[in-house]
Design a protein around this motif. Structure first.
Motif, PDB file in Angstrom:
ATOM      1  N   PRO A  39       7.489   2.887  -5.497  1.00 43.71           N
ATOM      2  CA  PRO A  39       6.540   3.787  -4.825  1.00 43.71           C
ATOM      3  C   PRO A  39       5.982   3.229  -3.515  1.00 43.71           C
ATOM      4  CG  PRO A  39       5.561   2.803  -6.795  1.00 43.71           C
ATOM      5  CD  PRO A  39       7.022   2.485  -6.841  1.00 43.71           C
ATOM      6  N   ALA A  40       6.143   1.948  -3.256  1.00 38.59           N
ATOM      7  CA  ALA A  40       5.650   1.363  -2.009  1.00 38.59           C
ATOM      8  C   ALA A  40       6.689   1.400  -0.890  1.00 38.59           C
ATOM      9  CB  ALA A  40       5.203  -0.078  -2.232  1.00 38.59           C
ATOM     10  N   ARG A  46      10.593   1.676   4.674  1.00 40.94           N
ATOM     11  CA  ARG A  46       9.293   1.239   5.198  1.00 40.94           C
ATOM     12  C   ARG A  46       8.403   0.738   4.075  1.00 40.94           C
ATOM     13  NH1 ARG A  46       4.764   5.115   8.233  1.00 40.94           N
ATOM     14  NH2 ARG A  46       3.012   4.355   6.989  1.00 40.94           N
ATOM     15  N   ILE A  47       7.738  -0.387   4.320  1.00 40.45           N
ATOM     16  CA  ILE A  47       6.707  -0.903   3.419  1.00 40.45           C
ATOM     17  C   ILE A  47       5.469  -1.230   4.261  1.00 40.45           C
ATOM     18  CG2 ILE A  47       6.005  -2.768   1.861  1.00 40.45           C
ATOM     19  CD1 ILE A  47       8.853  -3.071   0.980  1.00 40.45           C
ATOM     20  N   ASN A  48       4.318  -0.808   3.769  1.00 39.21           N
ATOM     21  CA  ASN A  48       3.029  -1.215   4.350  1.00 39.21           C
ATOM     22  C   ASN A  48       2.359  -2.202   3.409  1.00 39.21           C
ATOM     23  OD1 ASN A  48       3.200   1.928   5.384  1.00 39.21           O
ATOM     24  ND2 ASN A  48       2.372   0.522   6.905  1.00 39.21           N
ATOM     25  N   VAL A  76       0.862  -1.181   0.000  1.00 42.74           N
ATOM     26  CA  VAL A  76       0.000   0.000   0.000  1.00 42.74           C
ATOM     27  C   VAL A  76       0.901   1.233   0.000  1.00 42.74           C
ATOM     28  CG1 VAL A  76      -1.858   1.233   1.170  1.00 42.74           C
ATOM     29  CG2 VAL A  76      -1.725  -1.271   1.329  1.00 42.74           C
ATOM     30  N   PRO A  77       1.051   1.928  -1.120  1.00 44.91           N
ATOM     31  CA  PRO A  77       1.932   3.093  -1.172  1.00 44.91           C
ATOM     32  C   PRO A  77       1.478   4.189  -0.216  1.00 44.91           C
ATOM     33  CG  PRO A  77       1.400   2.331  -3.385  1.00 44.91           C
ATOM     34  CD  PRO A  77       0.486   1.601  -2.445  1.00 44.91           C
ATOM     35  N   HIS A  78       2.443   4.908   0.351  1.00 42.05           N
ATOM     36  CA  HIS A  78       2.169   6.021   1.255  1.00 42.05           C
ATOM     37  C   HIS A  78       1.898   7.281   0.448  1.00 42.05           C
ATOM     38  CE1 HIS A  78       2.727   8.893   4.571  1.00 42.05           C
ATOM     39  NE2 HIS A  78       2.565   7.862   5.383  1.00 42.05           N
ATOM     40  N   LEU A  89       9.045  11.126  -0.940  1.00 37.48           N
ATOM     41  CA  LEU A  89      10.087  10.571  -0.079  1.00 37.48           C
ATOM     42  C   LEU A  89      10.218   9.056  -0.242  1.00 37.48           C
ATOM     43  CD1 LEU A  89       9.443  12.666   3.159  1.00 37.48           C
ATOM     44  CD2 LEU A  89      11.213  13.024   1.423  1.00 37.48           C
ATOM     45  N   THR A  90       9.778   8.536  -1.371  1.00 35.57           N
ATOM     46  CA  THR A  90       9.902   7.108  -1.618  1.00 35.57           C
ATOM     47  C   THR A  90      11.195   6.805  -2.370  1.00 35.57           C
ATOM     48  OG1 THR A  90       8.574   7.307  -3.647  1.00 35.57           O
ATOM     49  CG2 THR A  90       7.411   6.692  -1.630  1.00 35.57           C
ATOM     50  N   VAL A  91      11.565   5.516  -2.375  1.00 30.32           N
ATOM     51  CA  VAL A  91      12.763   5.071  -3.083  1.00 30.32           C
ATOM     52  C   VAL A  91      12.483   5.138  -4.591  1.00 30.32           C
ATOM     53  CG1 VAL A  91      14.294   3.100  -3.488  1.00 30.32           C
ATOM     54  CG2 VAL A  91      13.457   3.578  -1.173  1.00 30.32           C
TER      55      VAL A  91
END
Length: 293
Positions: free
Chosen positions: A77-78, A286-288, A64-66, A71-73
């Motif tokens: 995108p997640a 971080r990954i959700n 679930v992407p933030h 600020l993602t890698v």
């Protein structure tokens, strides 16, 4: 693979002898079971590039992407970057504090069943940690407190399971206290998150057990109560459970992969302060994932 309890806490578990990059399917199945048993898992000595990291977490659920896509890698995108390092031009290299107030990740979204992972690429002695509170005993505790039941507007303990809470991105306490920590969003980012409702005691989508869900952070009000009564009830509930429930604070070292179930825990970042010294900074990825899909 071996699991041991961390310190004197029965919930958080440390996993050793496990390689996330090459784990067999039966090992991953066991790890999923351990997550629901311990609520927080710490996997030591991992070595993961972004692609391997995401593939591993996809075994637990759909990423679930933030909303903080800036600020993602790159290319992932997640994967959100959490870092206390400030670049020479003054811009942040990631989310600074990782949420320095008690909350459950993505509880402001309609879906329940979000698990979070943080993978430490770099961590120094001064780097901040993550504090966890185990919510699994909360239902029985709250049922035994007539004063809390009255504040929540319940005549009987059974009525707890029918309470709805309005959730929005942010920290409820920041609405009344300008010094309270809160992650800020741009107007465009804010507009992507209209908020939702959840039961105060949600049924876990995997275990089927009812449990206290996200009473802090994004929990803005209890449906059916006035704003003042709702604030008093949620504040009292949050303070009670944080005082009474088991807690664990994790201090990161490079190679740690920490996974937790937001249906059964609260967490907050601790001891985080910005630095311009890259050698003493931390970088976490971080990954959700949604464990129901």
């Amino acid at each position: 693979m071996r699991t041991t309890a961390l310190a004197d806490h029965h919930f958080a578990g440390e996993v050793t002898g496990f390689d996330a990059a090459s784990a067999a399917s039966e090992e991953i199945d066991e790890l999923r079971s351990l997550l629901h048993r311990h609520r927080v898992l710490v996997l030591r000595d991992q070595a993961l590039d972004p692609a391997r990291y995401q593939r591993f977490m996809e075994h637990f659920g759909r990423p679930v992407p933030h909303v903080l896509q800036n600020l993602t890698v790159p290319g992932f995108p997640a994967i959100l970057t959490i870092s206390d390092y400030i670049k020479p031009d003054g811009t942040p290299s990631g989310v600074l504090d990782g949420g320095a107030y008690w909350h459950a990740d993505m509880s402001y979204l309609p879906d329940v069943g979000i698990a979070t992972s943080l993978y430490a690429l770099r961590a120094a002695g001064r780097s901040g940690g993550t504090a966890f509170a185990d919510l699994s005993p909360a239902l029985d505790l709250v049922r035994s407190r007539p004063d809390l039941l009255r504040l929540l507007g319940c005549a009987t303990a059974d009525e707890l399971l029918a309470l709805d809470v309005v959730h929005r991105f942010g920290n409820r306490r920041a609405l009344r206290d300008e010094t309270a920590a809160e992650q800020t969003l741009s107007r465009a980012q804010h507009d992507q998150l209209p908020g939702t409702r959840h039961r105060l005691f949600e049924t876990h989508p995997v275990t089927g057990r009812p449990g206290l869900f996200a009473p802090a952070g994004s929990a803005m009000s209890i449906a059916g109560l006035s704003a003042d009564d709702s604030d008093r009830a949620l504040d009292a509930l949050e303070e009670f459970v944080l005082k009474e429930l088991p807690a664990y604070t994790h201090r990161y070292r490079p190679g740690d992969l920490v996974i937790w179930d937001n249906m059964s825990t609260l967490h907050r970042g601790t001891g985080v302060a910005a630095t311009r010294d890259i050698e003493s900074s931390r970088v976490l990825h971080r990954i959700n994932v949604n464990i129901t899909r």
